[in-house]
Design a protein around this motif. Structure first.
Motif, PDB file in Angstrom:
ATOM      1  N   ARG A 135      21.441  40.107  31.043  1.00  0.00           N
ATOM      2  CA  ARG A 135      21.427  40.829  32.316  1.00  0.00           C
ATOM      3  C   ARG A 135      22.363  42.016  32.187  1.00  0.00           C
ATOM      4  O   ARG A 135      23.062  42.176  31.185  1.00  0.00           O
ATOM      5  CB  ARG A 135      21.849  39.908  33.451  1.00  0.00           C
ATOM      6  CG  ARG A 135      23.220  39.330  33.231  1.00  0.00           C
ATOM      7  CD  ARG A 135      23.474  38.173  34.127  1.00  0.00           C
ATOM      8  NE  ARG A 135      24.725  37.571  33.682  1.00  0.00           N
ATOM      9  CZ  ARG A 135      25.544  36.941  34.469  1.00  0.00           C
ATOM     10  NH1 ARG A 135      25.263  36.816  35.729  1.00  0.00           N
ATOM     11  NH2 ARG A 135      26.644  36.416  34.010  1.00  0.00           N
ATOM     12  N   SER A 136      22.407  42.826  33.216  1.00  0.00           N
ATOM     13  CA  SER A 136      23.235  44.034  33.134  1.00  0.00           C
ATOM     14  C   SER A 136      24.720  43.677  33.235  1.00  0.00           C
ATOM     15  O   SER A 136      25.089  42.606  33.733  1.00  0.00           O
ATOM     16  CB  SER A 136      22.864  45.007  34.255  1.00  0.00           C
ATOM     17  OG  SER A 136      23.302  44.516  35.510  1.00  0.00           O
ATOM     18  N   VAL A 137      25.552  44.575  32.756  1.00  0.00           N
ATOM     19  CA  VAL A 137      27.001  44.394  32.842  1.00  0.00           C
ATOM     20  C   VAL A 137      27.414  44.339  34.308  1.00  0.00           C
ATOM     21  O   VAL A 137      28.279  43.551  34.695  1.00  0.00           O
ATOM     22  CB  VAL A 137      27.738  45.530  32.098  1.00  0.00           C
ATOM     23  CG1 VAL A 137      29.241  45.459  32.330  1.00  0.00           C
ATOM     24  CG2 VAL A 137      27.445  45.482  30.614  1.00  0.00           C
ATOM     25  N   ARG A 138      26.758  45.150  35.119  1.00  0.00           N
ATOM     26  CA  ARG A 138      27.064  45.163  36.556  1.00  0.00           C
ATOM     27  C   ARG A 138      26.838  43.779  37.174  1.00  0.00           C
ATOM     28  O   ARG A 138      27.660  43.290  37.940  1.00  0.00           O
ATOM     29  CB  ARG A 138      26.220  46.213  37.260  1.00  0.00           C
ATOM     30  CG  ARG A 138      26.453  46.293  38.743  1.00  0.00           C
ATOM     31  CD  ARG A 138      25.506  47.310  39.384  1.00  0.00           C
ATOM     32  NE  ARG A 138      25.631  47.325  40.800  1.00  0.00           N
ATOM     33  CZ  ARG A 138      26.428  48.120  41.491  1.00  0.00           C
ATOM     34  NH1 ARG A 138      27.201  48.969  40.841  1.00  0.00           N
ATOM     35  NH2 ARG A 138      26.468  48.068  42.796  1.00  0.00           N
ATOM     36  N   GLU A 139      25.705  43.137  36.858  1.00  0.00           N
ATOM     37  CA  GLU A 139      25.422  41.803  37.374  1.00  0.00           C
ATOM     38  C   GLU A 139      26.459  40.793  36.885  1.00  0.00           C
ATOM     39  O   GLU A 139      26.906  39.924  37.635  1.00  0.00           O
ATOM     40  CB  GLU A 139      24.022  41.349  36.964  1.00  0.00           C
ATOM     41  CG  GLU A 139      22.908  42.104  37.647  1.00  0.00           C
ATOM     42  CD  GLU A 139      21.542  41.803  37.063  1.00  0.00           C
ATOM     43  OE1 GLU A 139      20.567  41.896  37.818  1.00  0.00           O
ATOM     44  OE2 GLU A 139      21.451  41.476  35.852  1.00  0.00           O
ATOM     45  N   HIS A 140      26.853  40.922  35.631  1.00  0.00           N
ATOM     46  CA  HIS A 140      27.860  40.032  35.047  1.00  0.00           C
ATOM     47  C   HIS A 140      29.196  40.183  35.794  1.00  0.00           C
ATOM     48  O   HIS A 140      29.818  39.185  36.184  1.00  0.00           O
ATOM     49  CB  HIS A 140      28.017  40.377  33.557  1.00  0.00           C
ATOM     50  CG  HIS A 140      29.105  39.616  32.878  1.00  0.00           C
ATOM     51  ND1 HIS A 140      29.013  38.281  32.569  1.00  0.00           N
ATOM     52  CD2 HIS A 140      30.339  40.023  32.437  1.00  0.00           C
ATOM     53  CE1 HIS A 140      30.120  37.886  31.962  1.00  0.00           C
ATOM     54  NE2 HIS A 140      30.941  38.927  31.874  1.00  0.00           N
ATOM     55  N   ILE A 141      29.616  41.409  36.006  1.00  0.00           N
ATOM     56  CA  ILE A 141      30.879  41.667  36.699  1.00  0.00           C
ATOM     57  C   ILE A 141      30.802  41.188  38.147  1.00  0.00           C
ATOM     58  O   ILE A 141      31.741  40.563  38.661  1.00  0.00           O
ATOM     59  CB  ILE A 141      31.241  43.169  36.631  1.00  0.00           C
ATOM     60  CG1 ILE A 141      31.590  43.538  35.182  1.00  0.00           C
ATOM     61  CG2 ILE A 141      32.391  43.513  37.563  1.00  0.00           C
ATOM     62  CD1 ILE A 141      31.752  45.034  34.943  1.00  0.00           C
ATOM     63  N   THR A 142      29.676  41.436  38.793  1.00  0.00           N
ATOM     64  CA  THR A 142      29.494  40.991  40.172  1.00  0.00           C
ATOM     65  C   THR A 142      29.599  39.473  40.276  1.00  0.00           C
ATOM     66  O   THR A 142      30.228  38.940  41.199  1.00  0.00           O
ATOM     67  CB  THR A 142      28.138  41.476  40.727  1.00  0.00           C
ATOM     68  OG1 THR A 142      28.105  42.903  40.664  1.00  0.00           O
ATOM     69  CG2 THR A 142      27.930  41.021  42.155  1.00  0.00           C
ATOM     70  N   GLU A 143      29.010  38.754  39.330  1.00  0.00           N
ATOM     71  CA  GLU A 143      29.100  37.294  39.353  1.00  0.00           C
ATOM     72  C   GLU A 143      30.541  36.832  39.169  1.00  0.00           C
ATOM     73  O   GLU A 143      31.002  35.907  39.854  1.00  0.00           O
ATOM     74  CB  GLU A 143      28.215  36.665  38.275  1.00  0.00           C
ATOM     75  CG  GLU A 143      28.252  35.153  38.321  1.00  0.00           C
ATOM     76  CD  GLU A 143      27.400  34.469  37.265  1.00  0.00           C
ATOM     77  OE1 GLU A 143      27.379  33.224  37.268  1.00  0.00           O
ATOM     78  OE2 GLU A 143      26.784  35.156  36.432  1.00  0.00           O
ATOM     79  N   MET A 144      31.271  37.470  38.278  1.00  0.00           N
ATOM     80  CA  MET A 144      32.665  37.079  38.062  1.00  0.00           C
ATOM     81  C   MET A 144      33.509  37.355  39.312  1.00  0.00           C
ATOM     82  O   MET A 144      34.353  36.544  39.691  1.00  0.00           O
ATOM     83  CB  MET A 144      33.235  37.790  36.837  1.00  0.00           C
ATOM     84  CG  MET A 144      32.622  37.293  35.524  1.00  0.00           C
ATOM     85  SD  MET A 144      33.385  37.986  34.057  1.00  0.00           S
ATOM     86  CE  MET A 144      34.856  36.973  33.936  1.00  0.00           C
ATOM     87  N   ARG A 145      33.266  38.491  39.960  1.00  0.00           N
ATOM     88  CA  ARG A 145      33.996  38.809  41.195  1.00  0.00           C
ATOM     89  C   ARG A 145      33.644  37.821  42.302  1.00  0.00           C
ATOM     90  O   ARG A 145      34.494  37.422  43.082  1.00  0.00           O
ATOM     91  CB  ARG A 145      33.717  40.244  41.629  1.00  0.00           C
ATOM     92  CG  ARG A 145      34.322  41.287  40.687  1.00  0.00           C
ATOM     93  CD  ARG A 145      34.129  42.694  41.198  1.00  0.00           C
ATOM     94  NE  ARG A 145      34.768  42.916  42.476  1.00  0.00           N
ATOM     95  CZ  ARG A 145      36.053  43.237  42.649  1.00  0.00           C
ATOM     96  NH1 ARG A 145      36.831  43.357  41.597  1.00  0.00           N
ATOM     97  NH2 ARG A 145      36.533  43.436  43.843  1.00  0.00           N
TER      98      ARG A 145
END
Length: 184
Positions: A135-145
């Protein structure tokens, strides 16, 4: 007149109860807040706020009878509202009670240990996350946040700088330039 009041109160009950999520195991805090807010709004929180009045006797006054009836009604409607917003699988594991205070206490006890386990699971997930290009880096970061925000509801605070470090360390080697740029 009574029919009009009953229709209006049914409409209010339906409208307010539609805002309450179903208790499904990982949303206890949100569920509890919405249940209490709805009970307060509907003036049914009496059974949770006030001690149960003594049983009626032949000598009970009209005021005592009225208070008892109001408390019994609040208790019954509160129990029905609460039970109707708990999934069947969870409802079966909660000790039955005909008093709303006892029933809420049983639900809280059920989820106290469950909350600790969920917080531990979320923390382990956050610490072990790695981006894998699925998945995109944005989705990855959003999930972590999102996980960090959910941990706040368990009173586990993760500072912004630690979260940024977790995120950077979870990225693939090809994003090393971001890590270097951030660290400098």
């Amino acid at each position: 007149m009574f029919l009009v009041i009953a229709v209006i109160s049914t409409s209010v009950l339906s409208n307010e109860s539609s805002r309450i999520p179903f208790l499904n195991g990982d949303n206890f805090s949100d569920w509890k807040d919405k249940i209490f807010l709805t009970l307060v709004y509907m003036d049914l929180d009496l059974a949770l706020r006030v001690d149960e009045p003594p049983e009626l006797t032949a000598e009970s006054s009209a005021v005592e009878k009225s208070a008892y009836d109001k408390g019994e009604r609040a208790n019954y409607l509160s129990l029905m509202l609460i039970k109707s917003h708990i999934s069947q699988s969870i409802r079966g594991s909660i000790s039955p009670s005909d008093k709303v205070k006892n029933y809420m206490r049983a639900i809280e006890e059920q989820f106290l240990s469950s909350d600790k386990a969920l917080a531990s699971t979320l923390m382990n997930k956050l610490l072990g996350m790695k981006h894998n290009n699925s998945r995109s880096v944005r989705e990855h970061i959003t999930e972590m946040r999102d996980i960090a925000a959910r941990l706040k509801s368990f009173k586990i605070e993760i500072s912004e700088s630690f979260l940024v470090n977790f995120i950077l360390n979870s990225l693939l080697v090809e994003y090393g330039a971001f890590q270097i740029s951030y660290n400098t």
